[in-house]
Design a protein around this motif. Sequence first.
Motif, PDB file in Angstrom:
ATOM      1  N   LEU A 151       0.846  -1.199   0.000  1.00  0.00           N
ATOM      2  CA  LEU A 151       0.000   0.000   0.000  1.00  0.00           C
ATOM      3  C   LEU A 151       0.875   1.240   0.000  1.00  0.00           C
ATOM      4  CD1 LEU A 151      -2.289  -1.192   2.905  1.00  0.00           C
ATOM      5  CD2 LEU A 151      -2.988  -1.076   0.531  1.00  0.00           C
ATOM      6  N   THR A 152       0.582   2.164  -0.881  1.00  0.00           N
ATOM      7  CA  THR A 152       1.261   3.463  -0.845  1.00  0.00           C
ATOM      8  C   THR A 152       0.389   4.446  -0.086  1.00  0.00           C
ATOM      9  OG1 THR A 152       0.239   4.028  -2.940  1.00  0.00           O
ATOM     10  CG2 THR A 152       2.477   3.154  -3.003  1.00  0.00           C
ATOM     11  N   GLY A 153       0.990   5.550   0.305  1.00  0.00           N
ATOM     12  CA  GLY A 153       0.247   6.577   1.029  1.00  0.00           C
ATOM     13  C   GLY A 153       1.121   7.295   2.045  1.00  0.00           C
ATOM     14  N   LEU A 154       2.252   6.655   2.419  1.00  0.00           N
ATOM     15  CA  LEU A 154       3.164   7.329   3.344  1.00  0.00           C
ATOM     16  C   LEU A 154       3.821   8.501   2.623  1.00  0.00           C
ATOM     17  CD1 LEU A 154       5.195   4.443   5.067  1.00  0.00           C
ATOM     18  CD2 LEU A 154       3.159   5.625   5.912  1.00  0.00           C
ATOM     19  N   PRO A 155       3.867   9.668   3.266  1.00  0.00           N
ATOM     20  CA  PRO A 155       4.637  10.758   2.659  1.00  0.00           C
ATOM     21  C   PRO A 155       6.126  10.385   2.612  1.00  0.00           C
ATOM     22  CG  PRO A 155       3.777  11.395   4.829  1.00  0.00           C
ATOM     23  CD  PRO A 155       3.245  10.025   4.533  1.00  0.00           C
ATOM     24  N   ASP A 156       6.853  11.009   1.681  1.00  0.00           N
ATOM     25  CA  ASP A 156       8.272  10.685   1.502  1.00  0.00           C
ATOM     26  C   ASP A 156       9.057  10.737   2.815  1.00  0.00           C
ATOM     27  OD1 ASP A 156       8.396   9.933  -1.062  1.00  0.00           O
ATOM     28  OD2 ASP A 156       9.077  11.865  -1.865  1.00  0.00           O
ATOM     29  N   ALA A 157       8.736  11.741   3.628  1.00  0.00           N
ATOM     30  CA  ALA A 157       9.508  11.932   4.862  1.00  0.00           C
ATOM     31  C   ALA A 157       9.255  10.813   5.871  1.00  0.00           C
ATOM     32  CB  ALA A 157       9.149  13.285   5.482  1.00  0.00           C
ATOM     33  N   TRP A 158       8.221  10.005   5.649  1.00  0.00           N
ATOM     34  CA  TRP A 158       7.891   8.944   6.606  1.00  0.00           C
ATOM     35  C   TRP A 158       8.332   7.566   6.132  1.00  0.00           C
ATOM     36  CZ3 TRP A 158       2.315  10.042   8.900  1.00  0.00           C
ATOM     37  CH2 TRP A 158       2.354  11.268   9.578  1.00  0.00           C
ATOM     38  N   ARG A 159       9.114   7.517   5.048  1.00  0.00           N
ATOM     39  CA  ARG A 159       9.654   6.218   4.623  1.00  0.00           C
ATOM     40  C   ARG A 159      10.504   5.619   5.739  1.00  0.00           C
ATOM     41  NH1 ARG A 159      11.393   5.950  -1.523  1.00  0.00           N
ATOM     42  NH2 ARG A 159       9.600   6.975  -2.453  1.00  0.00           N
ATOM     43  N   VAL A 160      10.425   4.315   5.896  1.00  0.00           N
ATOM     44  CA  VAL A 160      11.203   3.664   6.961  1.00  0.00           C
ATOM     45  C   VAL A 160      12.026   2.520   6.388  1.00  0.00           C
ATOM     46  CG1 VAL A 160       9.448   4.252   8.688  1.00  0.00           C
ATOM     47  CG2 VAL A 160       9.382   2.009   7.585  1.00  0.00           C
ATOM     48  N   PRO A 161      13.174   2.231   7.007  1.00  0.00           N
ATOM     49  CA  PRO A 161      13.994   1.097   6.532  1.00  0.00           C
ATOM     50  C   PRO A 161      13.428  -0.232   7.016  1.00  0.00           C
ATOM     51  CG  PRO A 161      15.027   2.098   8.438  1.00  0.00           C
ATOM     52  CD  PRO A 161      13.783   2.907   8.166  1.00  0.00           C
ATOM     53  N   ARG A 162      13.866  -1.304   6.372  1.00  0.00           N
ATOM     54  CA  ARG A 162      13.539  -2.647   6.869  1.00  0.00           C
ATOM     55  C   ARG A 162      14.454  -2.966   8.050  1.00  0.00           C
ATOM     56  NH1 ARG A 162      12.329  -2.921   1.550  1.00  0.00           N
ATOM     57  NH2 ARG A 162      10.718  -4.363   0.867  1.00  0.00           N
ATOM     58  N   LEU A 163      14.070  -3.983   8.823  1.00  0.00           N
ATOM     59  CA  LEU A 163      14.936  -4.468   9.899  1.00  0.00           C
ATOM     60  C   LEU A 163      16.227  -5.015   9.303  1.00  0.00           C
ATOM     61  CD1 LEU A 163      12.380  -6.515  12.063  1.00  0.00           C
ATOM     62  CD2 LEU A 163      13.359  -4.278  12.612  1.00  0.00           C
ATOM     63  N   ASP A 164      17.343  -4.829  10.001  1.00  0.00           N
ATOM     64  CA  ASP A 164      18.606  -5.416   9.544  1.00  0.00           C
ATOM     65  C   ASP A 164      18.519  -6.935   9.562  1.00  0.00           C
ATOM     66  OD1 ASP A 164      19.778  -3.011   9.076  1.00  0.00           O
ATOM     67  OD2 ASP A 164      20.697  -2.867  11.070  1.00  0.00           O
TER      68      ASP A 164
END
Lengths: 227, 292
Positions: A151-164
């Motif tokens: 699902l898209t909808g997060l603003p660019d500034a709220w992108r998060v990384p995956r767990l290591d």
Amino acid sequence: MRLLSPGPGSRAEKIAPTVWLVVNVRPAGTRALLAELASLGDVQALYDEARRRQQAGLLSAGVEVVPAARTVLFDHLDDAAAFAAELRTWAPGPSAPRAGTRVELPVVYDGPDLGAVAELWGIRPDEVGDAHASLDHEVAFIGFSPGFAYLTGLPDAWRVPRLDRPRPAVPAGSVGLADEFTGIYPRRSPGGWLLIGRCAVAMWDPERVPPSLLAPGDAVRFVAVRR
Amino acid sequence: MRGSLRVVRSGALTTVQDAGRRGVAHLGVPRAGALDRPAMELANRLVGNEPGAAVLETTLDGVGFVLDTDRRVAVTGAPAPVTIAARPVAFGLAVLARAGELVEVGRADAGVRSYVAVGGGLDVAVVLGSRSTDVLAGIGPEPLRAGASLPLGDVVGRVPAVDFVPYSPPAAALHLRCVLGPRADELTAASLELLASASWTVSPDSNRIGLRLQGPRLERARRRELASEGVVDGSIQVPPDGQPVLFLADHPTTGGYPVVAVVPEPDIWRCAQARPGTTVQFHPEAARSLAG
């Protein structure tokens, strides 16, 4: 290779993206090709156009069309080279709203990664749920496993990384974030997404028609509920 | 008369398979279906079924079952001893199994997967256009268990198109053609050369999702994350450990590691019969130009 639809008048309308750009076409074996696009919006526009053509009988219904983050895969082509040439002549149809349905999903926002997400977003952990539920989401594509919607909808500034280190087992119904996407795990599986909550609605039910609750183009709103 | 098949011995992994699912990859649903499609189609033709009727696919050690009605049965694919009511019968031929007689397909002499067609086919529920079991997605009937019962379809009464087809057992080394792309440019030039010159062995953790290969490490030309993208049957994917995986019928519909080449259809079916330890050599060719 570029694909710019001439679309007379479309430049004047700045509302909907009626021009897409196929950045590159890559071969995938003898019967498939991968069209690379510049943005997720372009992926959705090309996917919608392919579906429209299939419904109108302009593209064989036997061709498998698989949208993803920056690509659309066309599989089971009779002649991949001829199709690559044809793809260049495609112009988007009228910018109709996406055919998807509207779905509301109740979520208990109590995931183990609320703290990590809150820190990335610069808010308090107890604010993450309301922030996430305030957004309009749309199903970009389904991948990874049956019914797993990106699902898209997060603003660019709220992108998060995956767990290591991905978790070996994420419970079914977990609501997670990764990069620009929100996803809900249809079944228990390994996973590296940051988990913010859980949703009791079955994403995948083989007894249901169709079995996948969500399909590309669907509009989704999350509703924060108490446990 | 409608009949049924009762499982007496399930074998290591015996599943119901047909030609698999089409047109649902955008829902994340793999194709599934018989790994050795020509063997499945031959088994069906021998008993007078449509070529894509549902059959049993065994894994290495066969299967045992009893029918409650007289039906023709044929076993193809990995050659194995076949008995009906303890009498040896021919492999690769249609034979009559009478109601109540134990049909026993033994351990494969070569190859991995034997295909057992029963006249009328297996009439388990159709899910998304197919009766196939999908081990990755958990779709379709469960793998066989002793005591389970599977409904049979009606015999269509067609005369078998073939009586006998000579069978060549799987070769010790698997030579596979492949077409470079879509992400061959993710490999170093040296690794691209390796792909064409080196050989790999089939790892024991191979399954219906893919052949896992062990051998020289394929190196990425650059370290970057690829966005998930659609993958096709026969894709040769290179995970971070550099040991390629060749995707078979139950592969995930999208993946985030680069696919550097794709094995075309006639060659994929032979992968179904590759035992662990089998040597695999690729014969890459450039893709037809898609440039306009």
